[in-house]
Design an enzyme around this catalytic site. Structure first.
Site, PDB file in Angstrom:
ATOM      1  N   CYS A  95     -22.869 -97.097  26.850  1.00  0.00           N
ATOM      2  CA  CYS A  95     -23.271 -97.776  26.362  1.00  0.00           C
ATOM      3  C   CYS A  95     -23.719 -98.883  27.195  1.00  0.00           C
ATOM      4  O   CYS A  95     -24.147 -99.460  27.037  1.00  0.00           O
ATOM      5  CB  CYS A  95     -21.442 -98.330  25.587  1.00  0.00           C
ATOM      6  SG  CYS A  95     -20.201 -99.087  27.016  1.00  0.00           S
ATOM      7  N   HIS A  99     -25.397 -97.104  45.891  1.00  0.00           N
ATOM      8  CA  HIS A  99     -25.844 -97.661  44.002  1.00  0.00           C
ATOM      9  C   HIS A  99     -25.160 -97.184  43.763  1.00  0.00           C
ATOM     10  O   HIS A  99     -23.611 -97.096  42.650  1.00  0.00           O
ATOM     11  CB  HIS A  99     -27.084 -97.826  43.183  1.00  0.00           C
ATOM     12  CG  HIS A  99     -26.960 -98.953  41.784  1.00  0.00           C
ATOM     13  ND1 HIS A  99     -26.495 -99.714  41.671  1.00  0.00           N
ATOM     14  CD2 HIS A  99     -26.594 -97.837  40.264  1.00  0.00           C
ATOM     15  CE1 HIS A  99     -26.622-100.152  40.577  1.00  0.00           C
ATOM     16  NE2 HIS A  99     -26.675 -98.103  39.422  1.00  0.00           N
ATOM     17  N   SER A 119     -19.610-102.236  37.071  1.00  0.00           N
ATOM     18  CA  SER A 119     -18.755-102.316  35.278  1.00  0.00           C
ATOM     19  C   SER A 119     -18.846-103.449  34.802  1.00  0.00           C
ATOM     20  O   SER A 119     -19.095-104.505  35.344  1.00  0.00           O
ATOM     21  CB  SER A 119     -18.116-101.083  35.627  1.00  0.00           C
ATOM     22  OG  SER A 119     -17.590 -99.914  35.684  1.00  0.00           O
ATOM     23  N   GLU A 151     -13.270-100.417  36.461  1.00  0.00           N
ATOM     24  CA  GLU A 151     -13.049 -99.663  34.980  1.00  0.00           C
ATOM     25  C   GLU A 151     -12.456 -98.448  35.533  1.00  0.00           C
ATOM     26  O   GLU A 151     -13.997 -97.874  35.857  1.00  0.00           O
ATOM     27  CB  GLU A 151     -13.793-100.209  33.604  1.00  0.00           C
ATOM     28  CG  GLU A 151     -15.169 -99.791  33.615  1.00  0.00           C
ATOM     29  CD  GLU A 151     -15.843 -98.630  33.184  1.00  0.00           C
ATOM     30  OE1 GLU A 151     -14.162 -97.670  32.478  1.00  0.00           O
ATOM     31  OE2 GLU A 151     -16.454 -98.261  33.365  1.00  0.00           O
ATOM     32  N   ASP A 152     -11.879 -98.021  34.509  1.00  0.00           N
ATOM     33  CA  ASP A 152     -11.190 -96.512  34.707  1.00  0.00           C
ATOM     34  C   ASP A 152     -12.529 -95.218  33.990  1.00  0.00           C
ATOM     35  O   ASP A 152     -12.462 -94.398  34.489  1.00  0.00           O
ATOM     36  CB  ASP A 152     -10.065 -95.990  34.744  1.00  0.00           C
ATOM     37  CG  ASP A 152      -8.934 -96.261  35.411  1.00  0.00           C
ATOM     38  OD1 ASP A 152      -9.336 -96.922  36.588  1.00  0.00           O
ATOM     39  OD2 ASP A 152      -8.069 -96.568  34.545  1.00  0.00           O
ATOM     40  N   GLN A 153     -13.157 -96.223  32.710  1.00  0.00           N
ATOM     41  CA  GLN A 153     -13.559 -94.913  32.210  1.00  0.00           C
ATOM     42  C   GLN A 153     -14.601 -94.341  32.965  1.00  0.00           C
ATOM     43  O   GLN A 153     -15.642 -93.110  32.679  1.00  0.00           O
ATOM     44  CB  GLN A 153     -14.101 -95.851  30.781  1.00  0.00           C
ATOM     45  CG  GLN A 153     -14.945 -94.804  29.871  1.00  0.00           C
ATOM     46  CD  GLN A 153     -15.479 -95.252  28.545  1.00  0.00           C
ATOM     47  OE1 GLN A 153     -15.138 -96.545  28.594  1.00  0.00           O
ATOM     48  NE2 GLN A 153     -15.530 -94.546  27.454  1.00  0.00           N
ATOM     49  N   ALA A 192     -13.933 -93.511  16.768  1.00  0.00           N
ATOM     50  CA  ALA A 192     -12.852 -92.150  17.129  1.00  0.00           C
ATOM     51  C   ALA A 192     -13.424 -91.382  18.549  1.00  0.00           C
ATOM     52  O   ALA A 192     -12.648 -90.880  19.018  1.00  0.00           O
ATOM     53  CB  ALA A 192     -12.581 -90.866  16.285  1.00  0.00           C
ATOM     54  N   GLU A 229     -13.915 -92.182  22.450  1.00  0.00           N
ATOM     55  CA  GLU A 229     -13.378 -92.270  24.161  1.00  0.00           C
ATOM     56  C   GLU A 229     -13.285 -93.925  24.192  1.00  0.00           C
ATOM     57  O   GLU A 229     -12.022 -94.346  23.991  1.00  0.00           O
ATOM     58  CB  GLU A 229     -14.540 -92.305  24.839  1.00  0.00           C
ATOM     59  CG  GLU A 229     -13.584 -92.951  26.494  1.00  0.00           C
ATOM     60  CD  GLU A 229     -12.209 -92.087  27.006  1.00  0.00           C
ATOM     61  OE1 GLU A 229     -11.633 -92.740  27.600  1.00  0.00           O
ATOM     62  OE2 GLU A 229     -11.481 -91.139  25.905  1.00  0.00           O
TER      63      GLU A 229
END
Length: 446
Positions: free
Chosen positions: A52, A94, A104, A109-111, A184, A186
């Site tokens: 995203c 990179h 991020s 962040e973990d995603q 619905a 991730e």
């Protein structure tokens, strides 16, 4: 045999472009993007990471100019100001930063590490991963795992979903509110979990496939219900907080969903604000919705206030991760050098093996007429093998040392000794750049 390898990358991210720039750059799928890049002449490997807030493409080609042409064609619809193109070393570094969470929107962040893995599998499924990107992407995943287990880079706010909740809290009272999550996947799951942890009174999850939404709410400790997307006009007015995170190509929410006559008999009063956080890319919420006096719409570009706080809190951990990346980047460069040196050594041994076999056959054919036994034949062959191995052991050691020191002139000279007809250099030209940006071309086997 021929081996080549220069990595070139191009990207559009939340740092370089807007939500609309990201939408314009996004491929139909990561696998489709890889296939498109592989269809370009000269592209040997390809990897596409599309989320995203980033679209990144990495290619391996004989030289950087070939890679740049392929990448510019891939991003042809992207505004030049939003596109960042990098050469070999910068591209590799990179990628390590991306997997570690340093690039991020929400620092650490973990995603993203799961997204890097998924993109790797997508690229492998269509033949995009070869030796060079195999080493690079698996190294990136390794660094990302180390960053999260050995530092505190992911303490606190760890996803865009939780950042969305923090942003909503600045406008309305989230505790005790009714919240709606649209999507619905991730991102929707992370947003729903964050809202549940914030003690909303009721949570609605809307999704095209209701069963997926039902699976999501079963893990939440909150009064939750699910609805199909078609029912959005009937439920949007019930929610004080709405988080949209679908994969739709078109907005799923518009002004009519929020206006007083939006299709519900439970209309929101004009003086009551609804907070809508649009995490979709492309947009899930039509920009016109923000013109309504009772609605405040935030998109990915508006999350900077929350993410900047997180960035400050994690500054010390980020410095630790930077040092980790420096160390692992050097290991990756050394890994490439060893692989390239081993290719050269293999070519050297191949040439020696051909000479050995030719001379061995000549000698054996002369001896066989004198009652030469199989045992004697084995002795002669073993002696030939031992001679080759002993003669090549010192140059093998020297070649590996030369590769470690970027002494490609020595490697080229060694190869010329084994193949006097070789007319191409085996070390990078001056304009090809730095230590890991190597381009070897080994002689074709006979």
């Amino acid at each position: 045999m021929r081996s080549s390898g220069v990595v070139t990358a191009a990207r559009v991210t939340h740092d370089s472009g807007s939500v609309d720039d990201l939408a314009a750059a996004s491929p139909d799928s990561q696998a489709a993007g890889v296939e498109k890049l592989l269809s370009v002449s000269g592209i040997e490997e390809a990897y596409v990471l599309s989320t995203c807030n980033r679209v990144e493409c990495y290619v391996v080609a004989p030289d950087s100019s070939v890679g740049r042409v392929a990448l510019e064609a891939f991003f042809h619809s992207t505004d030049d100001d939003a596109l960042v193109v990098t050469d070999h070393d910068e591209s590799l570094r990179h990628l390590l930063r991306v997997a570690s969470g340093l690039e991020s929107v929400v620092l650490g962040e973990d995603q993203i590490i799961g997204q890097v893995r998924t993109a790797y599998e997508d690229a492998r499924s269509v033949g995009g991963i070869g030796d060079m990107l195999e080493a690079a992407v698996t190294k990136a995943i390794h660094v990302g795992e180390r960053a999260r287990t050995e530092t505190e880079i992911n303490e606190g706010v760890v996803s865009l979903g939780s950042a969305a909740t923090r942003l909503a809290r600045a406008e309305v009272e989230v505790k005790g509110a009714t919240a709606l999550v649209v999507g619905a996947g991730e991102m929707g799951r992370l947003a729903a979990r964050s809202l549940a942890d914030a003690d909303v009174d009721e949570l609605l999850v809307a999704n095209r496939t209701v069963s997926h939404a039902e699976h999501l709410v079963t893990d939440l400790e909150v009064d939750a219900d699910t609805v199909p997307l078609e029912a959005l006009p009937m439920v949007t007015s019930r929610a004080e907080v709405i988080v949209a995170a679908t994969g739709s190509e078109e907005p799923v929410l518009g002004p009519s969903h929020f206006a007083a006559d939006g299709g519900s008999d439970q209309s929101t009063a004009d003086d009551t604000e609804q907070v809508v956080v649009d995490l979709g890319q492309p947009r899930d919420v039509s920009p016109e919705a923000d013109s309504l006096s009772s609605v405040v719409v935030y998109d990915l570009d508006d999350l900077e206030t929350i993410t900047e706080e997180t960035r400050e809190q994690r500054a010390d951990a980020a410095r630790e991760v930077e040092q980790m990346i420096d160390f692992e980047f050097e290991l990756l460069c050394d890994q490439y050098k060893r692989a390239r040196a081993d290719e050269v050594i293999a070519a050297m041994y191949g040439s020696a093996e051909r000479i050995k076999q030719r001379e061995l056959q000549t000698a054996l054919s002369r001896l066989e007429g004198d009652g030469f036994s199989d045992d004697q034949r084995d002795v002669v062959e073993s002696m030939a093998d031992a001679l080759v191995n002993q003669l090549l052991a010192p140059p093998t050691k020297s070649l590996r040392e030369a590769a470690a020191e970027d002494d490609w002139s020595t490697i080229n000279t060694a190869l010329q000794l084994f193949d006097p007809d070789l007319d191409e250099p085996f070390y990078p030209s001056a304009d090809e750049g730095t230590q890991s940006n190597l381009q070897l071309q080994l002689p074709d086997d006979d």
